[in-house]
Design an enzyme around this catalytic site. Structure first.
Site, PDB file in Angstrom:
ATOM      1  CD  GLN A   2      -9.577  -0.344  10.568  1.00  0.00           C
ATOM      2  OE1 GLN A   2      -9.533   1.249  11.148  1.00  0.00           O
ATOM      3  NE2 GLN A   2      -8.669  -1.063  10.253  1.00  0.00           N
ATOM      4  CE1 TYR A  49      -5.132  -1.780  12.478  1.00  0.00           C
ATOM      5  CE2 TYR A  49      -6.432   0.057  12.932  1.00  0.00           C
ATOM      6  CZ  TYR A  49      -5.371  -1.289  11.563  1.00  0.00           C
ATOM      7  OH  TYR A  49      -5.595  -1.189  10.098  1.00  0.00           O
ATOM      8  CB  THR A  51      -8.666  -4.017  11.229  1.00  0.00           C
ATOM      9  OG1 THR A  51      -9.247  -3.517  10.789  1.00  0.00           O
ATOM     10  CG2 THR A  51      -7.748  -5.129  10.271  1.00  0.00           C
ATOM     11  NE  ARG A  98       0.980  -2.047   4.912  1.00  0.00           N
ATOM     12  CZ  ARG A  98       0.920  -1.545   5.586  1.00  0.00           C
ATOM     13  NH1 ARG A  98       0.102  -0.308   5.673  1.00  0.00           N
ATOM     14  NH2 ARG A  98      -0.585  -2.187   5.980  1.00  0.00           N
ATOM     15  CE  LYS A 137     -11.037  -4.326   5.803  1.00  0.00           C
ATOM     16  NZ  LYS A 137      -9.956  -4.050   5.876  1.00  0.00           N
TER      17      LYS A 137
END
Length: 410
Positions: free
Chosen positions: A138, A140, A166, A175, A263
């Site tokens: 993955q 970023y 991503t 959050r 993603k």
């Protein structure tokens, strides 16, 4: 006698992913479990990711020979032993010692790919060398694009099969429940500090003898000595890039010669743009309900996306998968495979590597059972005719199934 989930500590007695979640909740300090389990704001999206499956009903066939059942699928020209893989989840070393390696090894043993998180606590090179199997990476795209270029170079040298960029986190989600555990940014309040002391088994596994895990693949991005949780969080907050655009995907495509997956897609328009920009696949996702609260579930957009671009690129999906039946429903609506996040993390937190293996075995067993009860001996024969779902346009579902079955789709 009142029904209840298993309340013990032996992950081997877990009958399903919900049991593993309960074991993980007891084993982890509250702040760790909240990090894994929680979502953004009122957690509407988080709940929607689960409730969407309740609206879908199977249409089973009978008098079909299902003595032999096969859940093997093909992804990017290679066989997978099940229609799912382990997706990227950051800071897995917080759940169990060498958590990234445990997840990667379990995926390799199960014959499915593993996507190493950009925010992992083990270096990419070490995971690939020690785990084997199919490792994806993955990425970023932070403001410092040189970091991305260096990570791409490392991934290529290491033999990583696919790069998963991503795109839905250019701005952090809100959050709130996670933040309530801290008196100051990333400094636990008194209540949570005392709660950590109530979990000596977790402390012995995760904190001793090396202390709090550190981010192992962000070294080129972080200032010297700032790879701790607090240091990295402060640095990454400055590196988030709200100007991220499709031009950056075009740039990344020019650097990366292997499979490139975007993603963060949650609309048909973006799925078409992804195909137009030469990527090999997309992940339909709302980031596990941790970003935009009130967003649709990826399953709700899946049939239309599969019908529109399923013949041009590989369509993957994540968000809320807890049962093998959920995975079969995604395949029926046009997904080529599913990415797991919390489901395997619960196994990791409950029992380390063996716990992840147990989570995978649970899901494989459930998929096998669903295939038999559906009257469908192979997962490749699953299509939209197996599902009844009032929210889905009846004209879209057969088109999604047709897109799934085209040989060049995956």
């Amino acid at each position: 006698m009142k029904r209840r989930l298993y309340r013990g500590k032996d992950f081997k007695r877990a009958q399903n992913i919900a049991d593993l979640r309960e074991i993980a909740r007891k084993r982890l300090p509250n702040f760790c479990f909240e990090y894994v389990d929680g979502g953004a704001e009122d957690e509407i999206t988080l709940r929607r990711n689960r409730s969407v499956f309740e609206d879908m009903a199977f249409r089973p066939r009978t008098l079909v020979d299902v003595a032999r059942r096969d859940q093997t699928v093909e992804l990017f020209g290679r066989a997978m032993a099940a229609p799912f893989m382990i997706g990227p989840t950051g800071f897995s070393g917080l759940l169990a010692r060498d958590g990234d390696l445990a997840l990667a090894r379990a995926a390799a043993a199960a014959g499915v790919p593993y996507v190493l998180s950009n925010a992992s606590t083990m270096r990419l090179e070490e995971v690939v060398e020690r785990a084997g199997g199919r490792v994806w990476m993955q990425l970023y795209l932070y403001r410092t694009r040189e970091y991305a270029a260096r990570l791409v170079e490392r991934a290529e040298k290491t033999g990583v099969e696919a790069l998963v960029v991503t795109t839905d986190s250019a701005i952090f989600g809100n959050r709130e429940w996670d933040r309530r555990n801290y008196a100051k940014p990333l400094r636990l309040d008194v209540r949570n500090s005392l709660d950590v002391l109530r979990h000596p088994r977790w402390m012995a596994d995760v904190l001793l003898p090396r202390g709090m895990p550190r981010f192992a693949n962000l070294g080129d991005l972080l200032p010297p000595g700032q790879d701790s949780v607090r240091g990295a969080a402060l640095a990454i907050a400055k590196e988030l890039d709200p100007s991220l655009s499709w031009a950056d995907i075009r740039w990344l495509r020019s650097l990366w010669p292997r499979r490139l997956i975007v993603k963060g897609v949650l609309s048909v328009q973006d799925a078409v743009l992804a195909a137009d920009h030469g990527v090999d696949g997309i992940v339909l996702t709302n980031h596990g309900g941790r970003q935009l609260d009130g967003a649709i579930s990826a399953m709700e957009i899946l049939p239309e996306v599969a019908a529109t671009v399923g013949h041009r690129l590989t369509v993957l999906v994540d968000g809320g998968f807890r049962r093998g039946a959920d995975i079969v429903k995604a395949i029926a609506l046009g997904a080529h495979a599913v990415l797991l996040g919390r489901a395997t993390n619960y196994g990791l937190a409950a029992g380390g590597y063996p716990g992840v293996v147990h989570a995978i075995d649970i899901l494989k067993t459930e998929i096998d059972r669903v295939l038999g009860l559906l009257g469908c001996p192979s997962v490749t024969q699953i299509d939209s005719h197996c599902i009844d779902w009032s929210r889905t346009n009846a004209a879209v579902m057969p088109a999604a199934a047709e897109a799934l079955l085209r040989p060049n789709a995956a």
